[in-house]
Design an enzyme around this catalytic site. Structure first.
Site, PDB file in Angstrom:
ATOM      1  N   LEU A  53      24.612  18.747  -5.599  1.00  0.00           N
ATOM      2  CA  LEU A  53      23.193  18.454  -5.806  1.00  0.00           C
ATOM      3  C   LEU A  53      23.020  17.617  -7.076  1.00  0.00           C
ATOM      4  O   LEU A  53      23.479  18.009  -8.148  1.00  0.00           O
ATOM      5  CB  LEU A  53      22.386  19.748  -5.911  1.00  0.00           C
ATOM      6  CG  LEU A  53      22.464  20.704  -4.719  1.00  0.00           C
ATOM      7  CD1 LEU A  53      21.506  21.871  -4.920  1.00  0.00           C
ATOM      8  CD2 LEU A  53      22.147  19.990  -3.410  1.00  0.00           C
ATOM      9  N   GLY A  94      27.466  27.360  -8.489  1.00  0.00           N
ATOM     10  CA  GLY A  94      26.630  26.364  -9.150  1.00  0.00           C
ATOM     11  C   GLY A  94      25.805  25.605  -8.128  1.00  0.00           C
ATOM     12  O   GLY A  94      25.160  26.197  -7.261  1.00  0.00           O
ATOM     13  N   ASP A  95      25.837  24.289  -8.222  1.00  0.00           N
ATOM     14  CA  ASP A  95      25.087  23.459  -7.271  1.00  0.00           C
ATOM     15  C   ASP A  95      26.013  22.762  -6.288  1.00  0.00           C
ATOM     16  O   ASP A  95      25.702  21.691  -5.769  1.00  0.00           O
ATOM     17  CB  ASP A  95      24.230  22.426  -8.023  1.00  0.00           C
ATOM     18  CG  ASP A  95      25.070  21.489  -8.883  1.00  0.00           C
ATOM     19  OD1 ASP A  95      26.300  21.680  -8.953  1.00  0.00           O
ATOM     20  OD2 ASP A  95      24.496  20.574  -9.492  1.00  0.00           O
ATOM     21  N   GLU A  96      27.169  23.401  -6.021  1.00  0.00           N
ATOM     22  CA  GLU A  96      28.167  22.822  -5.117  1.00  0.00           C
ATOM     23  C   GLU A  96      28.186  23.576  -3.783  1.00  0.00           C
ATOM     24  O   GLU A  96      28.274  24.808  -3.754  1.00  0.00           O
ATOM     25  CB  GLU A  96      29.562  22.878  -5.741  1.00  0.00           C
ATOM     26  CG  GLU A  96      29.715  22.000  -6.972  1.00  0.00           C
ATOM     27  CD  GLU A  96      31.122  22.087  -7.540  1.00  0.00           C
ATOM     28  OE1 GLU A  96      31.675  21.046  -7.893  1.00  0.00           O
ATOM     29  OE2 GLU A  96      31.660  23.220  -7.627  1.00  0.00           O
TER      30      GLU A  96
END
Length: 305
Positions: A53, A94-96
């Site tokens: 993201l 996280g944003d993965e």
């Protein structure tokens, strides 16, 4: 019966991401191993997409982690909706995110899917009254029959994701073989850059700034150069992306501010100094203290910087 239900529940928790409910990294790895084994036996391909993201960190930093968590849940729902029955989406942390598509190996189909994923994730969000816009970058790796090493496929997707980010984010890239050599080159450059300050290899060039009306010299802009021992004089475009990706940008940026202020302290009082900063330096939150310290050490009037 209650113990059996509890055991099932515990197993689900161990294999699921507690924020989004999606499979977690460990569960997805098991699924990938199984998918590759099945693909080999059926003589078909398999695709792995890594989704990162874009601009999510700014949301966390400005609106807080609770809002960030709700945004991640919404992004997870959108990713799963687009992928549908074609595959499985997981959150790595996280944003993965990761999408596994067993039996899918046609580039055209995968490119269309990646475009839909990026478009869906990039559409505006409204989280507890906050309008938010983020984006997505995607790396795609395809396993062909007989090429069934999970670690290699993950590495290839990761290299493709790096290439997508390097291309400006908000896009996707397929893994290509030359990315391995580029990765090796990048790691060598990163290692050299980590020692550049200690070895005194960084230089500053000063570009004149002139008043357009009077044509008088009004100051200088500090421009960074790296005198690499074997590659010659490198400009920022050659090494700053590596510095930002590796976290070296902050110590390098601090060196630039200090060295530039020390140089400017020897100039006439009417000349101004301009220094470029990286977003990463501002995000760290130490910039004001660094600038104040550099000005004090150089004895430079703050109005000149």
């Amino acid at each position: 019966d209650e113990r059996r239900k509890a055991g099932i529940k515990t197993g689900q928790l161990a294999s699921s991401d507690n924020l989004t409910g999606l499979p977690n990294r460990g569960h997805m790895r098991s699924m990938l191993d199984q998918a590759l084994a099945n693909a080999d036996s059926r003589k078909e391909g398999c695709a792995l997409l890594l989704v990162d993201l874009d601009r999510f960190k700014q949301v966390n930093d400005t609106l807080g982690h609770p809002i960030g968590g709700l945004l991640l849940r919404e992004a997870a729902l959108r990713l799963s909706a687009v992928t549908g029955s074609e595959g499985q989406v997981a959150r790595l942390g996280g944003d993965e995110f990761e999408a596994l598509l067993p039996g899918v190996d046609e580039e055209g189909r995968l490119a269309a899917l990646a475009e839909r994923l990026i478009a869906k994730v990039s559409a505006p969000y409204l989280v507890r009254g906050h309008p938010i816009t983020i984006g997505a970058s995607i790396g795609i790796a395809i396993s062909r029959p007989g090429k069934s090493l999970a670690d290699a496929l993950i590495k290839e997707a990761d290299l493709a994701l790096y290439a997508a980010k390097k291309a400006g984010r908000g896009t996707f890239r397929f893994f290509e073989s030359h990315m391995h050599s580029e990765e090796t080159e990048r790691r060598v450059l990163e290692s050299d850059l980590g020692q550049a300050i200690a070895r005194g290899q960084l230089r500053l060039a000063f570009q004149p700034m002139v008043d357009a009306a009077s044509e008088n010299l009004v100051g200088f802009e500090a421009l960074l150069r790296w005198a690499h021992p074997t590659r010659g004089l490198l400009v920022p475009a050659d090494f700053l992306p590596v510095a930002e990706a590796s976290g070296l940008i902050c110590p390098i940026g601090e060196w630039v501010v200090r060295a530039a202020c020390a140089e400017a302290s020897r100039w006439p009082d009417h000349l101004r100094l301009a220094v470029n900063l990286s977003i990463a330096e501002l995000e760290q939150g130490h910039m004001a203290a660094t600038v104040a310290s550099a000005l004090a050490a150089a004895g430079l009037d703050p109005t000149q910087l």
